[in-house]
Design a protein around this motif. Structure first.
Motif, mmCIF file in Angstrom:
data_model
loop_
_atom_site.group_PDB
_atom_site.id
_atom_site.type_symbol
_atom_site.label_atom_id
_atom_site.label_comp_id
_atom_site.label_asym_id
_atom_site.label_seq_id
_atom_site.Cartn_x
_atom_site.Cartn_y
_atom_site.Cartn_z
ATOM 1 N N ASP A 53 20.528 -28.276 -38.207
ATOM 2 C CA ASP A 53 19.397 -28.629 -38.272
ATOM 3 C C ASP A 53 19.055 -29.007 -37.202
ATOM 4 O OD1 ASP A 53 17.682 -30.794 -38.631
ATOM 5 O OD2 ASP A 53 18.747 -32.514 -38.820
ATOM 6 N N HIS A 55 16.196 -30.554 -33.300
ATOM 7 C CA HIS A 55 14.078 -30.961 -33.010
ATOM 8 C C HIS A 55 13.256 -30.369 -32.952
ATOM 9 C CE1 HIS A 55 12.107 -34.002 -31.054
ATOM 10 N NE2 HIS A 55 12.532 -35.296 -31.522
ATOM 11 N N GLU A 57 10.821 -29.650 -31.486
ATOM 12 C CA GLU A 57 10.109 -29.987 -30.093
ATOM 13 C C GLU A 57 10.903 -29.992 -29.127
ATOM 14 O OE1 GLU A 57 9.297 -32.236 -32.322
ATOM 15 O OE2 GLU A 57 7.265 -31.601 -33.348
ATOM 16 N N MET A 58 11.449 -30.805 -29.206
ATOM 17 C CA MET A 58 12.206 -31.081 -28.050
ATOM 18 C C MET A 58 13.797 -29.786 -27.700
ATOM 19 S SD MET A 58 14.768 -34.587 -27.688
ATOM 20 C CE MET A 58 15.421 -34.238 -26.942
ATOM 21 N N LYS A 61 11.475 -27.650 -25.857
ATOM 22 C CA LYS A 61 11.754 -27.716 -24.497
ATOM 23 C C LYS A 61 12.928 -27.753 -23.792
ATOM 24 C CE LYS A 61 10.912 -32.634 -22.240
ATOM 25 N NZ LYS A 61 11.353 -33.214 -22.149
ATOM 26 N N HIS A 85 16.058 -19.455 -32.099
ATOM 27 C CA HIS A 85 17.210 -20.440 -33.517
ATOM 28 C C HIS A 85 16.905 -20.868 -34.785
ATOM 29 C CE1 HIS A 85 20.882 -22.553 -34.243
ATOM 30 N NE2 HIS A 85 21.006 -22.519 -32.863
ATOM 31 N N ILE A 120 22.625 -24.043 -23.675
ATOM 32 C CA ILE A 120 21.763 -24.407 -25.166
ATOM 33 C C ILE A 120 23.085 -24.979 -26.160
ATOM 34 C CG2 ILE A 120 21.352 -23.669 -27.691
ATOM 35 C CD1 ILE A 120 19.105 -21.253 -25.849
ATOM 36 N N ARG A 123 22.793 -28.452 -24.193
ATOM 37 C CA ARG A 123 21.548 -28.857 -23.888
ATOM 38 C C ARG A 123 19.909 -29.362 -24.995
ATOM 39 N NH1 ARG A 123 20.541 -26.819 -18.325
ATOM 40 N NH2 ARG A 123 18.187 -27.330 -17.893
ATOM 41 N N SER A 124 20.808 -28.250 -25.760
ATOM 42 C CA SER A 124 19.573 -28.003 -27.019
ATOM 43 C C SER A 124 20.091 -29.013 -28.693
ATOM 44 C CB SER A 124 18.976 -26.984 -27.874
ATOM 45 O OG SER A 124 18.711 -25.841 -26.460
ATOM 46 N N PRO A 125 19.323 -30.041 -28.552
ATOM 47 C CA PRO A 125 19.317 -30.343 -30.443
ATOM 48 C C PRO A 125 19.545 -29.595 -31.158
ATOM 49 C CG PRO A 125 17.203 -31.684 -28.950
ATOM 50 C CD PRO A 125 18.292 -30.232 -28.189
ATOM 51 N N ILE A 126 20.411 -29.489 -31.529
ATOM 52 C CA ILE A 126 20.487 -28.318 -33.077
ATOM 53 C C ILE A 126 22.054 -28.675 -33.486
ATOM 54 C CG2 ILE A 126 20.830 -25.933 -33.518
ATOM 55 C CD1 ILE A 126 19.480 -25.438 -30.692
ATOM 56 N N ILE A 145 24.185 -36.202 -25.948
ATOM 57 C CA ILE A 145 23.256 -35.817 -24.746
ATOM 58 C C ILE A 145 23.208 -37.340 -24.636
ATOM 59 C CG2 ILE A 145 20.515 -35.436 -24.506
ATOM 60 C CD1 ILE A 145 20.670 -33.823 -26.616
ATOM 61 N N TYR B 8 18.489 -36.916 -37.751
ATOM 62 C CA TYR B 8 18.814 -35.473 -36.823
ATOM 63 C C TYR B 8 20.112 -34.965 -37.212
ATOM 64 C CZ TYR B 8 13.791 -35.420 -35.992
ATOM 65 O OH TYR B 8 12.530 -34.880 -35.404
ATOM 66 N N ARG B 12 21.560 -37.834 -40.682
ATOM 67 C CA ARG B 12 20.738 -37.656 -42.194
ATOM 68 C C ARG B 12 21.385 -38.296 -42.864
ATOM 69 N NH1 ARG B 12 16.106 -34.690 -41.990
ATOM 70 N NH2 ARG B 12 15.935 -33.315 -39.839
ATOM 71 N N ALA B 59 22.368 -40.477 -29.060
ATOM 72 C CA ALA B 59 21.318 -40.485 -28.044
ATOM 73 C C ALA B 59 19.793 -40.887 -28.338
ATOM 74 C CB ALA B 59 20.359 -38.981 -27.041
ATOM 75 N N ASN B 65 8.730 -36.444 -27.101
ATOM 76 C CA ASN B 65 10.433 -35.768 -27.038
ATOM 77 C C ASN B 65 11.444 -35.935 -25.389
ATOM 78 O OD1 ASN B 65 9.260 -34.523 -29.272
ATOM 79 N ND2 ASN B 65 8.298 -33.845 -28.349
ATOM 80 N N ILE B 83 19.829 -38.937 -31.833
ATOM 81 C CA ILE B 83 20.154 -37.391 -31.647
ATOM 82 C C ILE B 83 21.562 -37.801 -31.414
ATOM 83 C CG2 ILE B 83 19.601 -35.703 -29.900
ATOM 84 C CD1 ILE B 83 17.362 -36.444 -30.978
ATOM 85 N N ILE B 86 25.650 -32.990 -30.266
ATOM 86 C CA ILE B 86 24.839 -31.789 -30.647
ATOM 87 C C ILE B 86 26.108 -31.087 -30.245
ATOM 88 C CG2 ILE B 86 22.456 -32.165 -29.842
ATOM 89 C CD1 ILE B 86 22.848 -30.504 -27.077
ATOM 90 N N GLY B 87 25.151 -29.062 -31.235
ATOM 91 C CA GLY B 87 26.841 -28.389 -31.121
ATOM 92 C C GLY B 87 25.862 -27.041 -31.629
ATOM 93 N N GLY B 88 24.666 -26.682 -30.737
ATOM 94 C CA GLY B 88 23.936 -25.668 -31.864
ATOM 95 C C GLY B 88 24.876 -24.104 -31.830
#
Lengths: 148, 89
Positions: A53, A55, A57-58, A61, A85, A120, A123-126, A145, B8, B12, B59, B65, B83, B86-88
């Motif tokens: 999953d 976000h 746009e973020m 960014k 990604h 990543i 910092r990246s919302p994944i 975050i 997210y 979810r 968060a 954004n 938010i 995270i951990g992708g």
């Protein structure tokens, strides 16, 4: 030069050939293509796949911010960076992320590739939801975050 | 005012939809919104502790954004993203 995108697997697929094409230039003498793929085991559990999953746009960014700060932090000025990604279900061995880098020299290409994936992760919302054999799927614990 | 909380990651699991709508009072902050979400967990998931932990560790991001602090004031109808950690990659 940056390409940054989230690939929604419901609509399209991630294409390594796009990465190769983007970084191809005679200006650069070193290129590295990093693939993140789904592995079959995590913390002694048999993984069957991962749903990602994001976000959108973020995430894009954050990719741009990471790219833009490289000049200052790593002193790497000449570069081509391709980051994609995926979002959606990814089976075992399939690609979740491509980071393709081209720089004039190998040392900076290796440094940049490593720097981008580590940032990543931070910092990246994944998010990842892992699916298991004979066990209930679960969202993996991540890192919070912080607000600036 | 209405806040459309976009879900997210682990959040979810809080709804079958991709968002939850909350009615909030004027000049509410993210901290106030968090309390509303915790109340929602109490009402709809019998106070499920895992869900509460997710909310506490999350968060929040504004419509433009940016990650916003607990003191961020919501002064109009808007979308807010939750938010989780995270951990992708």
């Amino acid at each position: 030069m940056l390409h940054a995108k989230i690939i929604d697997l419901a609509k399209e697929r991630i294409r390594p050939e796009d990465a190769e094409e983007f970084i191809s230039s005679s200006k650069f003498g070193a290129s590295i293509v990093f693939y993140g793929t789904v592995r079959e085991n995590n913390e002694n559990k048999k993984v069957t796949g991962i749903t990602y999953d994001a976000h959108n746009e973020m995430v894009v960014k954050s990719f741009k911010e990471i790219y833009n700060e490289v000049d200052e932090k790593l002193k790497i000025k000449s570069k081509a960076v391709f980051i994609e990604h995926v979002k959606g279900y990814v089976g075992l061995g399939e690609v979740s992320i491509i980071i393709a880098i081209a720089c004039p020299h190998r040392a900076e290409a290796y440094t940049l590739s490593r720097y981008i994936i580590e940032e990543i992760k931070k910092r990246s919302p994944i998010w990842k939801k892992e699916h298991y054999q004979n066990e209930e799927s679960e969202w993996l614990k991540g890192n919070p975050i912080q607000a600036n | 005012m209405k806040v459309k909380l976009e879900l997210y990651g682990a959040s979810r699991d809080l709804s079958k939809k991709s968002f939850i709508e909350f009615n909030i009072e004027g000049k509410s902050s993210i901290k106030d919104l968090k309390k509303k979400i915790i109340n929602y967990v109490d009402s709809n998931f019998k106070g499920n502790n895992n869900f509460k932990k997710i909310v506490e560790a999350s968060a929040f991001c504004s419509e433009d954004n940016n990650i916003v602090s607990d003191n961020y004031i919501i002064n109009k109808d808007q979308k807010i993203g939750i938010i989780p950690p995270i951990g992708g990659g």
